[in-house]
Motif scaffolding. Structure first.
Motif, PDB file in Angstrom:
ATOM      1  N   LEU A   1       5.391  12.826  -7.255  1.00 33.39           N
ATOM      2  CA  LEU A   1       4.809  11.981  -6.208  1.00 33.39           C
ATOM      3  C   LEU A   1       3.841  10.946  -6.777  1.00 33.39           C
ATOM      4  O   LEU A   1       3.711   9.849  -6.241  1.00 33.39           O
ATOM      5  CB  LEU A   1       4.123  12.831  -5.136  1.00 33.39           C
ATOM      6  CG  LEU A   1       5.065  13.624  -4.220  1.00 33.39           C
ATOM      7  CD1 LEU A   1       4.269  14.589  -3.349  1.00 33.39           C
ATOM      8  CD2 LEU A   1       5.921  12.700  -3.380  1.00 33.39           C
ATOM      9  N   GLU A   2       3.170  11.307  -7.866  1.00 28.35           N
ATOM     10  CA  GLU A   2       2.245  10.365  -8.503  1.00 28.35           C
ATOM     11  C   GLU A   2       2.980   9.197  -9.162  1.00 28.35           C
ATOM     12  O   GLU A   2       2.391   8.151  -9.409  1.00 28.35           O
ATOM     13  CB  GLU A   2       1.401  11.092  -9.560  1.00 28.35           C
ATOM     14  CG  GLU A   2       0.361  12.017  -8.964  1.00 28.35           C
ATOM     15  CD  GLU A   2      -0.349  12.854 -10.025  1.00 28.35           C
ATOM     16  OE1 GLU A   2      -0.208  12.561 -11.233  1.00 28.35           O
ATOM     17  OE2 GLU A   2      -1.035  13.810  -9.639  1.00 28.35           O
ATOM     18  N   GLN A   3       4.268   9.372  -9.424  1.00 23.75           N
ATOM     19  CA  GLN A   3       5.045   8.366 -10.148  1.00 23.75           C
ATOM     20  C   GLN A   3       5.881   7.468  -9.245  1.00 23.75           C
ATOM     21  O   GLN A   3       6.524   6.537  -9.719  1.00 23.75           O
ATOM     22  CB  GLN A   3       5.989   9.057 -11.151  1.00 23.75           C
ATOM     23  CG  GLN A   3       5.295   9.978 -12.127  1.00 23.75           C
ATOM     24  CD  GLN A   3       4.223   9.290 -12.955  1.00 23.75           C
ATOM     25  OE1 GLN A   3       4.446   8.196 -13.452  1.00 23.75           O
ATOM     26  NE2 GLN A   3       3.075   9.904 -13.103  1.00 23.75           N
ATOM     27  N   ILE A   4       5.912   7.748  -7.951  1.00 21.58           N
ATOM     28  CA  ILE A   4       6.729   6.943  -7.034  1.00 21.58           C
ATOM     29  C   ILE A   4       5.838   6.189  -6.048  1.00 21.58           C
ATOM     30  O   ILE A   4       4.684   6.572  -5.853  1.00 21.58           O
ATOM     31  CB  ILE A   4       7.770   7.802  -6.261  1.00 21.58           C
ATOM     32  CG1 ILE A   4       7.077   8.819  -5.341  1.00 21.58           C
ATOM     33  CG2 ILE A   4       8.736   8.495  -7.229  1.00 21.58           C
ATOM     34  CD1 ILE A   4       8.012   9.518  -4.368  1.00 21.58           C
ATOM     35  N   PRO A   5       6.365   5.128  -5.424  1.00 23.00           N
ATOM     36  CA  PRO A   5       5.563   4.395  -4.430  1.00 23.00           C
ATOM     37  C   PRO A   5       5.141   5.298  -3.270  1.00 23.00           C
ATOM     38  O   PRO A   5       5.883   6.202  -2.873  1.00 23.00           O
ATOM     39  CB  PRO A   5       6.516   3.301  -3.942  1.00 23.00           C
ATOM     40  CG  PRO A   5       7.561   3.190  -4.995  1.00 23.00           C
ATOM     41  CD  PRO A   5       7.678   4.546  -5.623  1.00 23.00           C
ATOM     42  N   ASP A   6       3.963   5.047  -2.755  1.00 23.06           N
ATOM     43  CA  ASP A   6       3.422   5.782  -1.611  1.00 23.06           C
ATOM     44  C   ASP A   6       4.312   5.539  -0.393  1.00 23.06           C
ATOM     45  O   ASP A   6       4.567   4.402  -0.018  1.00 23.06           O
ATOM     46  CB  ASP A   6       1.998   5.274  -1.349  1.00 23.06           C
ATOM     47  CG  ASP A   6       1.243   6.148  -0.371  1.00 23.06           C
ATOM     48  OD1 ASP A   6       1.868   6.989   0.298  1.00 23.06           O
ATOM     49  OD2 ASP A   6       0.019   5.981  -0.289  1.00 23.06           O
ATOM     50  N   GLN A   7       4.799   6.615   0.221  1.00 20.98           N
ATOM     51  CA  GLN A   7       5.688   6.507   1.384  1.00 20.98           C
ATOM     52  C   GLN A   7       4.914   6.403   2.706  1.00 20.98           C
ATOM     53  O   GLN A   7       5.500   6.163   3.752  1.00 20.98           O
ATOM     54  CB  GLN A   7       6.637   7.717   1.428  1.00 20.98           C
ATOM     55  CG  GLN A   7       7.510   7.844   0.203  1.00 20.98           C
ATOM     56  CD  GLN A   7       8.394   6.638  -0.021  1.00 20.98           C
ATOM     57  OE1 GLN A   7       9.199   6.282   0.830  1.00 20.98           O
ATOM     58  NE2 GLN A   7       8.231   5.984  -1.148  1.00 20.98           N
ATOM     59  N   ILE A   8       3.605   6.572   2.629  1.00 21.30           N
ATOM     60  CA  ILE A   8       2.776   6.561   3.834  1.00 21.30           C
ATOM     61  C   ILE A   8       2.850   5.215   4.552  1.00 21.30           C
ATOM     62  O   ILE A   8       2.746   5.145   5.768  1.00 21.30           O
ATOM     63  CB  ILE A   8       1.310   6.936   3.484  1.00 21.30           C
ATOM     64  CG1 ILE A   8       1.265   8.323   2.836  1.00 21.30           C
ATOM     65  CG2 ILE A   8       0.420   6.885   4.703  1.00 21.30           C
ATOM     66  CD1 ILE A   8       1.958   9.428   3.605  1.00 21.30           C
ATOM     67  N   GLU A   9       3.064   4.144   3.797  1.00 24.57           N
ATOM     68  CA  GLU A   9       3.183   2.814   4.420  1.00 24.57           C
ATOM     69  C   GLU A   9       4.311   2.784   5.448  1.00 24.57           C
ATOM     70  O   GLU A   9       4.224   2.103   6.460  1.00 24.57           O
ATOM     71  CB  GLU A   9       3.405   1.739   3.353  1.00 24.57           C
ATOM     72  CG  GLU A   9       2.201   1.519   2.451  1.00 24.57           C
ATOM     73  CD  GLU A   9       0.914   1.196   3.212  1.00 24.57           C
ATOM     74  OE1 GLU A   9       0.953   0.350   4.131  1.00 24.57           O
ATOM     75  OE2 GLU A   9      -0.124   1.798   2.899  1.00 24.57           O
ATOM     76  N   LYS A  10       5.371   3.539   5.182  1.00 26.18           N
ATOM     77  CA  LYS A  10       6.507   3.591   6.114  1.00 26.18           C
ATOM     78  C   LYS A  10       6.087   4.234   7.429  1.00 26.18           C
ATOM     79  O   LYS A  10       6.510   3.796   8.497  1.00 26.18           O
ATOM     80  CB  LYS A  10       7.678   4.344   5.493  1.00 26.18           C
ATOM     81  CG  LYS A  10       8.288   3.602   4.319  1.00 26.18           C
ATOM     82  CD  LYS A  10       9.408   4.384   3.679  1.00 26.18           C
ATOM     83  CE  LYS A  10       9.984   3.597   2.517  1.00 26.18           C
ATOM     84  NZ  LYS A  10      10.962   4.334   1.752  1.00 26.18           N
ATOM     85  N   LEU A  11       5.235   5.267   7.346  1.00 26.22           N
ATOM     86  CA  LEU A  11       4.743   5.914   8.563  1.00 26.22           C
ATOM     87  C   LEU A  11       3.789   4.991   9.314  1.00 26.22           C
ATOM     88  O   LEU A  11       3.795   4.949  10.545  1.00 26.22           O
ATOM     89  CB  LEU A  11       4.058   7.235   8.238  1.00 26.22           C
ATOM     90  CG  LEU A  11       4.977   8.384   7.820  1.00 26.22           C
ATOM     91  CD1 LEU A  11       4.158   9.599   7.435  1.00 26.22           C
ATOM     92  CD2 LEU A  11       5.959   8.722   8.921  1.00 26.22           C
ATOM     93  N   LYS A  12       2.975   4.241   8.574  1.00 21.15           N
ATOM     94  CA  LYS A  12       2.050   3.297   9.217  1.00 21.15           C
ATOM     95  C   LYS A  12       2.829   2.212   9.953  1.00 21.15           C
ATOM     96  O   LYS A  12       2.450   1.804  11.051  1.00 21.15           O
ATOM     97  CB  LYS A  12       1.108   2.683   8.179  1.00 21.15           C
ATOM     98  CG  LYS A  12       0.059   3.656   7.686  1.00 21.15           C
ATOM     99  CD  LYS A  12      -0.856   3.029   6.663  1.00 21.15           C
ATOM    100  CE  LYS A  12      -1.854   4.054   6.139  1.00 21.15           C
ATOM    101  NZ  LYS A  12      -2.559   3.566   4.955  1.00 21.15           N
TER     102      LYS A  12
END
Length: 114
Positions: free
Chosen positions: A91-102
């Motif tokens: 998870l530290e190596q991939i883009p943050d997916q939280i933006e999709k939830l926002k």
């Protein structure tokens, strides 16, 4: 802090599951909290049965937990699973997916499971 050694079969199974882009995205989405199937359907632009199939594989491996609220099931990352340290590193190596939830939230589509 003592380092825990993970069985090679278990590590391989986890890495194989996370080798799928959809499942990796799901893990990224729930890394910060729980989500309902309907949210995954919106973010991933996939059918509910397809999303449920991916979630079933993650759940059967013990990587995600289910929390039933009424008729809805919410999924979260199982931080007690022995391979959680591997998942954390990925998870530290991939883009943050939280933006999709926002983005879902801004579109008024977050948690429409009522």
């Amino acid at each position: 802090m003592e380092k825990t050694i993970i069985d090679i079969e278990t590590a391989a199974q986890t890495l194989k599951l996370l080798g799928d882009k959809t499942r990796l995205t799901i893990i990224g989405l729930i890394s910060e909290g729980e989500c309902c199937v309907c949210e995954f359907v919106e973010v991933l632009q996939m059918s509910q049965p397809s999303v449920s199939q991916h979630l079933r594989k993650l759940r059967d491996a013990g990587l995600v937990k289910e929390n039933r609220k009424g008729q809805w099931i919410f999924y979260s990352l199982n931080q007690d699973h022995e391979t959680y340290p591997i998942i954390q590193q990925i998870l530290e190596q991939i883009p943050d997916q939280i933006e999709k939830l926002k983005a879902l939230e801004q579109a008024g589509l977050r948690i429409q499971c009522d």
